[in-house]
Write an enzyme that holds these catalytic residues in place. Structure first.
Site, mmCIF file in Angstrom:
data_model
loop_
_atom_site.group_PDB
_atom_site.id
_atom_site.type_symbol
_atom_site.label_atom_id
_atom_site.label_comp_id
_atom_site.label_asym_id
_atom_site.label_seq_id
_atom_site.Cartn_x
_atom_site.Cartn_y
_atom_site.Cartn_z
ATOM 1 N N TYR A 1 33.490 6.129 -7.037
ATOM 2 C CA TYR A 1 32.952 5.382 -8.194
ATOM 3 C C TYR A 1 33.347 6.063 -9.499
ATOM 4 O O TYR A 1 33.938 5.444 -10.394
ATOM 5 C CB TYR A 1 31.422 5.272 -8.110
ATOM 6 C CG TYR A 1 30.778 4.891 -9.437
ATOM 7 C CD1 TYR A 1 30.951 3.627 -9.967
ATOM 8 C CD2 TYR A 1 30.031 5.824 -10.172
ATOM 9 C CE1 TYR A 1 30.397 3.276 -11.192
ATOM 10 C CE2 TYR A 1 29.465 5.489 -11.388
ATOM 11 C CZ TYR A 1 29.650 4.206 -11.899
ATOM 12 O OH TYR A 1 29.105 3.870 -13.116
ATOM 13 N N LYS B 1 35.833 4.860 -12.598
ATOM 14 C CA LYS B 1 35.405 4.722 -13.999
ATOM 15 C C LYS B 1 36.262 5.625 -14.896
ATOM 16 O O LYS B 1 36.631 5.236 -16.006
ATOM 17 C CB LYS B 1 33.921 5.078 -14.156
ATOM 18 C CG LYS B 1 32.948 4.111 -13.505
ATOM 19 C CD LYS B 1 32.967 2.703 -14.079
ATOM 20 C CE LYS B 1 32.397 2.597 -15.470
ATOM 21 N NZ LYS B 1 32.265 1.169 -15.904
ATOM 22 N N THR C 1 30.405 5.802 -18.013
ATOM 23 C CA THR C 1 29.337 6.633 -17.445
ATOM 24 C C THR C 1 29.589 8.121 -17.677
ATOM 25 O O THR C 1 30.742 8.547 -17.821
ATOM 26 C CB THR C 1 29.242 6.362 -15.929
ATOM 27 O OG1 THR C 1 28.345 7.283 -15.334
ATOM 28 C CG2 THR C 1 30.594 6.513 -15.243
ATOM 29 N N ASP C 2 28.507 8.895 -17.659
ATOM 30 C CA ASP C 2 28.656 10.360 -17.748
ATOM 31 C C ASP C 2 29.229 10.947 -16.451
ATOM 32 O O ASP C 2 29.624 12.107 -16.411
ATOM 33 C CB ASP C 2 27.303 11.024 -18.071
ATOM 34 C CG ASP C 2 26.229 10.803 -17.000
ATOM 35 O OD1 ASP C 2 26.451 9.987 -16.074
ATOM 36 O OD2 ASP C 2 25.160 11.435 -17.101
ATOM 37 N N GLU C 3 29.273 10.129 -15.380
ATOM 38 C CA GLU C 3 29.748 10.660 -14.093
ATOM 39 C C GLU C 3 31.227 11.022 -14.126
ATOM 40 O O GLU C 3 31.693 11.756 -13.255
ATOM 41 C CB GLU C 3 29.451 9.660 -12.968
ATOM 42 C CG GLU C 3 27.969 9.363 -12.848
ATOM 43 C CD GLU C 3 27.538 8.830 -11.494
ATOM 44 O OE1 GLU C 3 28.338 8.859 -10.555
ATOM 45 O OE2 GLU C 3 26.387 8.389 -11.405
HETATM 46 P P1 NAD Z 1 25.259 -3.609 -11.785
HETATM 47 O O1 NAD Z 1 25.882 -3.242 -10.486
HETATM 48 O O2 NAD Z 1 23.798 -3.834 -11.857
HETATM 49 O O3 NAD Z 1 25.950 -4.954 -12.332
HETATM 50 C C1 NAD Z 1 27.336 -5.163 -12.288
HETATM 51 C C2 NAD Z 1 27.606 -6.627 -12.599
HETATM 52 O O4 NAD Z 1 29.027 -6.817 -12.613
HETATM 53 C C3 NAD Z 1 27.032 -7.607 -11.568
HETATM 54 O O5 NAD Z 1 26.385 -8.675 -12.218
HETATM 55 C C4 NAD Z 1 28.261 -8.085 -10.810
HETATM 56 O O6 NAD Z 1 28.140 -9.409 -10.291
HETATM 57 C C5 NAD Z 1 29.331 -7.998 -11.884
HETATM 58 N N1 NAD Z 1 30.675 -7.875 -11.311
HETATM 59 C C6 NAD Z 1 31.080 -6.987 -10.364
HETATM 60 N N2 NAD Z 1 32.377 -7.193 -10.063
HETATM 61 C C7 NAD Z 1 32.809 -8.195 -10.860
HETATM 62 C C8 NAD Z 1 34.053 -8.847 -11.037
HETATM 63 N N3 NAD Z 1 35.133 -8.497 -10.303
HETATM 64 N N4 NAD Z 1 34.151 -9.839 -11.939
HETATM 65 C C9 NAD Z 1 33.066 -10.205 -12.663
HETATM 66 N N5 NAD Z 1 31.854 -9.641 -12.548
HETATM 67 C C10 NAD Z 1 31.727 -8.645 -11.648
HETATM 68 O O7 NAD Z 1 25.720 -2.506 -12.803
HETATM 69 P P2 NAD Z 1 24.920 -1.861 -14.045
HETATM 70 O O8 NAD Z 1 24.053 -0.781 -13.543
HETATM 71 O O9 NAD Z 1 24.361 -2.958 -14.873
HETATM 72 O O10 NAD Z 1 26.135 -1.162 -14.817
HETATM 73 C C11 NAD Z 1 26.879 -1.888 -15.796
HETATM 74 C C12 NAD Z 1 27.963 -0.989 -16.346
HETATM 75 O O11 NAD Z 1 27.379 0.172 -16.920
HETATM 76 C C13 NAD Z 1 28.945 -0.482 -15.282
HETATM 77 O O12 NAD Z 1 30.236 -0.497 -15.844
HETATM 78 C C14 NAD Z 1 28.493 0.939 -15.014
HETATM 79 O O13 NAD Z 1 29.576 1.757 -14.620
HETATM 80 C C15 NAD Z 1 27.956 1.347 -16.370
HETATM 81 N N6 NAD Z 1 26.890 2.364 -16.360
HETATM 82 C C16 NAD Z 1 25.783 2.199 -15.589
HETATM 83 C C17 NAD Z 1 24.762 3.154 -15.629
HETATM 84 C C18 NAD Z 1 23.512 2.999 -14.799
HETATM 85 O O14 NAD Z 1 22.721 3.946 -14.735
HETATM 86 N N7 NAD Z 1 23.268 1.859 -14.168
HETATM 87 C C19 NAD Z 1 24.897 4.271 -16.461
HETATM 88 C C20 NAD Z 1 26.055 4.426 -17.231
HETATM 89 C C21 NAD Z 1 27.044 3.445 -17.187
HETATM 90 O O1 TDX Z 2 17.154 6.742 -2.164
HETATM 91 C C1 TDX Z 2 17.685 7.562 -2.918
HETATM 92 N N1 TDX Z 2 17.300 8.874 -2.874
HETATM 93 C C2 TDX Z 2 17.825 9.834 -3.694
HETATM 94 O O2 TDX Z 2 17.428 11.012 -3.624
HETATM 95 C C3 TDX Z 2 18.712 7.181 -3.873
HETATM 96 C C4 TDX Z 2 19.174 5.756 -3.957
HETATM 97 C C5 TDX Z 2 19.229 8.152 -4.700
HETATM 98 N N2 TDX Z 2 18.801 9.443 -4.613
HETATM 99 C C6 TDX Z 2 19.310 10.434 -5.585
HETATM 100 C C7 TDX Z 2 20.814 10.487 -5.757
HETATM 101 C C8 TDX Z 2 20.941 10.852 -7.223
HETATM 102 O O3 TDX Z 2 20.834 12.258 -7.388
HETATM 103 O O4 TDX Z 2 18.795 10.017 -6.854
HETATM 104 C C9 TDX Z 2 19.745 10.205 -7.897
HETATM 105 C C10 TDX Z 2 20.039 8.860 -8.557
HETATM 106 O O5 TDX Z 2 20.770 8.078 -7.628
HETATM 107 P P1 TDX Z 2 21.289 6.598 -7.981
HETATM 108 O O6 TDX Z 2 20.165 5.767 -8.438
HETATM 109 O O7 TDX Z 2 22.114 6.146 -6.833
HETATM 110 O O8 TDX Z 2 22.186 6.861 -9.289
HETATM 111 P P2 TDX Z 2 23.458 7.799 -9.583
HETATM 112 O O9 TDX Z 2 24.253 8.039 -8.371
HETATM 113 O O10 TDX Z 2 22.976 8.984 -10.343
HETATM 114 O O11 TDX Z 2 24.327 6.831 -10.539
HETATM 115 C C11 TDX Z 2 23.702 6.005 -11.563
HETATM 116 O O12 TDX Z 2 23.847 6.603 -12.846
HETATM 117 C C12 TDX Z 2 25.144 6.654 -13.418
HETATM 118 C C13 TDX Z 2 24.334 4.620 -11.554
HETATM 119 O O13 TDX Z 2 24.207 4.049 -10.252
HETATM 120 C C14 TDX Z 2 25.774 4.664 -11.988
HETATM 121 O O14 TDX Z 2 26.308 3.343 -12.058
HETATM 122 C C15 TDX Z 2 25.840 5.313 -13.365
HETATM 123 O O15 TDX Z 2 27.178 5.444 -13.776
#
Ligand code: NAD
Ligand code: TDX
Length: 338
Positions: free
Chosen positions: A149, A153, A122-124
């Site tokens: 988190y 990562k 992630t960019d975080e």
């Molecule tokens: P998500 O939370 O939707 O899904 C995570 C999945 O991992 C789930 O299906 C869960 O059951 C599985 N999991 C969790 N713990 C586990 C374990 N111990 N063993 C096996 N499976 C397990 O997450 P996502 O949003 O799909 O993100 C996927 C990946 O991408 C993550 O590594 C996250 O850090 C990265 N990522 C997400 C975003 C975003 O915006 N969602 C952006 C950049 C990077």
């Molecule tokens: O109800 C809300 N109101 C609100 O203002 C929620 C859920 C979030 N927010 C804000 C917080 C953040 O500035 O919106 C923005 C996005 O929040 P999230 O959806 O929780 O995402 P974020 O914390 O930015 O992280 C996501 O992007 C990077 C993913 O959850 C991460 O897994 C990924 O690495």
């Protein structure tokens, strides 16, 4: 090619498996997922029973389970994680366990069998961009994580790189910005907003809504990961982001309100997230070296995503209830600690 996908029943993993089979229908996929609260077991139901897809329920920390799976494949694409920043405020240790120790367990197996390992990050990990700055993260930006988190990562990224430098493991890493699209858990900002509005409820904006993000449609992220797996240079990191930089949460919310025909009376400002970051990503490297670029504009992607949630209300009802119970607990925590 044979792939081991971890976390393939989560948001991005589900979209990735669907994408991979649409482009590489004769490849084989093993999907290892623990089915935490974030997964939906129905996501890939239509692939079950096919001879090139196998679902394994299990934990990435389970060496006895992981080793034989890794030995059978050509490449591991590692998505499994605890992914929600707000939940990492509530239970940081779970994030250390899954994101750090889980990644380490997979790396050990990949090292044992010398398999290609792609780490989805992630960019975080880079921390936060100051307000009123047009700075963007890139592959050389120093790590400066803010939440448990992002710290977990960041630690996992360091372990992945260390296995390349120390043991010669063939790895790549991608650091992507905020994804949105179908199959995203309704705890996250965009689906939470859409599903609240579909239920006629108010949407929750943290603080004043001025924090900004770099939104990327999940299909564009999946295409970027595919490109890195097929053409990326071993040992390299690639930053991935969207077309529009620095969308403030309040502007995003107003955009969704307007697309859903609602007015601003649906906005409710709630207490801010601690250590609330801002993100924007420079994706020149993957564009120049591998030719990837996003295809979705935020407007097209939001329209498609709203349409998907409108048509899949059964898909999210249970997880939405659970998410809102979690948010009530978090609100209580914020009240105690304010
Ligand atoms: P998500 O939370 O939707 O899904 C995570 C999945 O991992 C789930 O299906 C869960 O059951 C599985 N999991 C969790 N713990 C586990 C374990 N111990 N063993 C096996 N499976 C397990 O997450 P996502 O949003 O799909 O993100 C996927 C990946 O991408 C993550 O590594 C996250 O850090 C990265 N990522 C997400 C975003 C975003 O915006 N969602 C952006 C950049 C990077
Ligand atoms: O109800 C809300 N109101 C609100 O203002 C929620 C859920 C979030 N927010 C804000 C917080 C953040 O500035 O919106 C923005 C996005 O929040 P999230 O959806 O929780 O995402 P974020 O914390 O930015 O992280 C996501 O992007 C990077 C993913 O959850 C991460 O897994 C990924 O690495």
């Amino acid at each position: 090619m044979k792939l081991l996908i971890t976390g393939g029943l989560g948001f991005i993993g589900t979209n990735f498996i669907r994408h991979w089979f649409s482009v590489h229908p004769s490849d084989s996929i093993i999907n290892l997922d623990k089915i935490t609260y974030a997964a939906n077991p129905k996501n890939l139901i239509e692939f079950e029973g096919k001879n090139n897809y196998r679902f394994v329920k299990g934990d990435i920390l389970d060496t006895d389970l992981v080793d034989p799976l890794v030995s059978q494949v050509d490449v591991i694409v590692h998505f499994a994680a605890e992914s929600h920043v707000d939940r990492s405020i509530d239970d940081p240790l779970l994030f250390v366990r899954t994101n750090v120790l889980g990644t380490y367990t997979l790396l050990n197996a990949a090292h044992k069998y010398q398999k290609r390992f792609h780490h989805v990050s992630t960019d975080e990990v880079f921390g936060s961009i100051p307000f009123d700055s047009d700075e963007q993260f890139n592959e050389l930006t120093p790590y400066d994580p803010s939440s448990p988190y992002s710290a977990s990562k960041a630690a996992s990224d360091h372990f992945v790189r260390s296995f390349h430098k120390t043991f010669g493991l063939p790895i790549t890493i991608s650091n992507c910005s905020n994804n949105y699209g179908p199959y995203q858990h309704p705890e996250k900002m965009i689906p939470r907003t859409i599903t609240n509005l579909l239920a006629g409820e108010k949407i929750k904006v943290y603080g004043q809504g001025d924090n900004f993000r770099d939104w990327l449609h999940v299909k564009d992220h999946c295409r970027a990961i595919e490109t890195i797996i097929l053409h990326g240079k071993i040992g390299e990191t690639y930053c991935i982001g969207g077309l529009k930089k620095g969308t403030a949460n309040i502007d995003l919310v107003k955009n969704i309100l307007s697309l859903m025909g609602k007015d601003e009376s649906f906005i409710e400002y709630v207490p801010d997230r601690p250590a609330h970051d801002n993100y924007a990503v420079n994706w020149n490297k993957i564009h120049q070296e591998l030719g990837w670029e996003p295809q979705y504009t935020l407007d097209t992607g939001l329209r498609q995503t709203i349409d998907w949630y409108q048509k899949h209300q059964d898909w999210y009802q249970d997880s939405k209830k659970e998410a809102e119970i979690f948010y009530q607990k978090l609100a209580d925590y914020k009240n105690i600690h304010k």
